[in-house]
Design an enzyme around this catalytic site. Structure first.
Site, PDB file in Angstrom:
ATOM      1  N   GLU A  55      12.337  -9.443   2.351  1.00  0.00           N
ATOM      2  CA  GLU A  55      11.575  -8.274   2.800  1.00  0.00           C
ATOM      3  C   GLU A  55      12.430  -7.034   2.595  1.00  0.00           C
ATOM      4  OE1 GLU A  55       9.992  -6.412   7.040  1.00  0.00           O
ATOM      5  OE2 GLU A  55      10.402  -8.560   6.919  1.00  0.00           O
ATOM      6  N   ASN A 106       8.070  -5.535  -0.626  1.00  0.00           N
ATOM      7  CA  ASN A 106       7.918  -4.379   0.251  1.00  0.00           C
ATOM      8  C   ASN A 106       6.435  -4.310   0.577  1.00  0.00           C
ATOM      9  OD1 ASN A 106       7.655  -1.916   1.508  1.00  0.00           O
ATOM     10  ND2 ASN A 106       9.077  -0.860   0.157  1.00  0.00           N
ATOM     11  N   TYR A 144      11.117   8.794   1.291  1.00  0.00           N
ATOM     12  CA  TYR A 144      11.108   7.794   0.220  1.00  0.00           C
ATOM     13  C   TYR A 144      11.834   8.233  -1.046  1.00  0.00           C
ATOM     14  CZ  TYR A 144       7.639   5.726   3.259  1.00  0.00           C
ATOM     15  OH  TYR A 144       7.002   5.184   4.348  1.00  0.00           O
ATOM     16  N   ALA A 201       2.872  -0.881   5.001  1.00  0.00           N
ATOM     17  CA  ALA A 201       2.305  -0.929   6.348  1.00  0.00           C
ATOM     18  C   ALA A 201       1.796  -2.319   6.732  1.00  0.00           C
ATOM     19  CB  ALA A 201       1.179   0.094   6.473  1.00  0.00           C
ATOM     20  N   HIS A 229      12.529  -2.602   2.692  1.00  0.00           N
ATOM     21  CA  HIS A 229      11.955  -1.302   3.053  1.00  0.00           C
ATOM     22  C   HIS A 229      12.899  -0.214   2.553  1.00  0.00           C
ATOM     23  CE1 HIS A 229       8.951  -3.209   5.502  1.00  0.00           C
ATOM     24  NE2 HIS A 229       9.909  -3.980   5.976  1.00  0.00           N
ATOM     25  N   ARG A 274      12.218   5.024  12.724  1.00  0.00           N
ATOM     26  CA  ARG A 274      10.923   5.683  12.581  1.00  0.00           C
ATOM     27  C   ARG A 274      10.025   5.376  13.782  1.00  0.00           C
ATOM     28  NH1 ARG A 274       8.672   4.929   6.782  1.00  0.00           N
ATOM     29  NH2 ARG A 274       7.347   6.614   7.523  1.00  0.00           N
ATOM     30  N   PRO A 311       0.793  -1.222   0.000  1.00  0.00           N
ATOM     31  CA  PRO A 311       0.000   0.000   0.000  1.00  0.00           C
ATOM     32  C   PRO A 311       0.831   1.279   0.000  1.00  0.00           C
ATOM     33  CG  PRO A 311      -0.155  -1.105   2.129  1.00  0.00           C
ATOM     34  CD  PRO A 311       0.554  -2.035   1.204  1.00  0.00           C
ATOM     35  N   ASN A 312       0.336   2.220  -0.768  1.00  0.00           N
ATOM     36  CA  ASN A 312       0.862   3.582  -0.891  1.00  0.00           C
ATOM     37  C   ASN A 312       2.178   3.673  -1.649  1.00  0.00           C
ATOM     38  OD1 ASN A 312      -1.313   4.816   0.579  1.00  0.00           O
ATOM     39  ND2 ASN A 312      -0.428   3.870   2.393  1.00  0.00           N
ATOM     40  N   ARG A 320       5.203  10.787  -2.671  1.00  0.00           N
ATOM     41  CA  ARG A 320       4.879  10.546  -1.258  1.00  0.00           C
ATOM     42  C   ARG A 320       6.100  10.804  -0.376  1.00  0.00           C
ATOM     43  NH1 ARG A 320       4.351   4.691   1.609  1.00  0.00           N
ATOM     44  NH2 ARG A 320       3.814   5.465   3.667  1.00  0.00           N
TER      45      ARG A 320
END
Length: 139
Positions: free
Chosen positions: A95, A71, A22, A74, A97, A104, A9-10, A17
């Protein structure tokens, strides 16, 4: 070799964004760079904002490709369903990111999918995807 990149998502908003976190590169332009860098690897790409669609795609490619770069956005921090799916696949999953999730918010420090993945790469910006491809390529 076939590697599938799957973004959650996103991540369709990369480039616009929160560029401070990012970056300003779009996934499409970065994919062009990856494909140029690895002409001998077939790199597929899929993005969805919907958890079930991510699971469907993982199941679709997870028995035929050589590796998956995931990725989950969330969903990393919430999805037992993704963890169960990853555990059922033949293809190794890394995985990824873009940001260093450990620098964060506290809720981003726990991943429900890490325990089912071959490895985790975070904090290297878009280059995290390249590092994951290198990892899969060297298996």
């Amino acid at each position: 070799m076939k590697i599938q990149i799957i973004n959650g998502p996103n991540l369709n908003l990369l480039g616009t964004r929160e560029p401070g976190i990012y970056g300003s590169n779009t996934m499409e332009s970065y994919l062009d760079q990856l494909r140029s860098l690895y002409p001998d690897i077939e790199i597929g790409y899929y993005q969805s904002n919907i958890e079930g669609e991510l699971i469907d795609k993982l199941q679709e490619v997870g028995f035929s490709c050589d590796g998956i770069v995931l990725n989950a956005g969330a969903y990393t921090h919430t999805s037992i369903a993704l963890q169960d799916c990853i555990r059922s696949l033949k293809a190794p999953v890394i995985e990824v990111h873009i940001s260093n999730v450990h620098k964060r918010e506290e809720f981003r420090h726990h991943s429900y999918i890490s325990c089912a993945c071959l490895g985790v790469i975070c904090g290297f910006g878009m280059d995290s995807y390249r590092l994951a491809i290198e990892g899969l390529r060297n298996l």
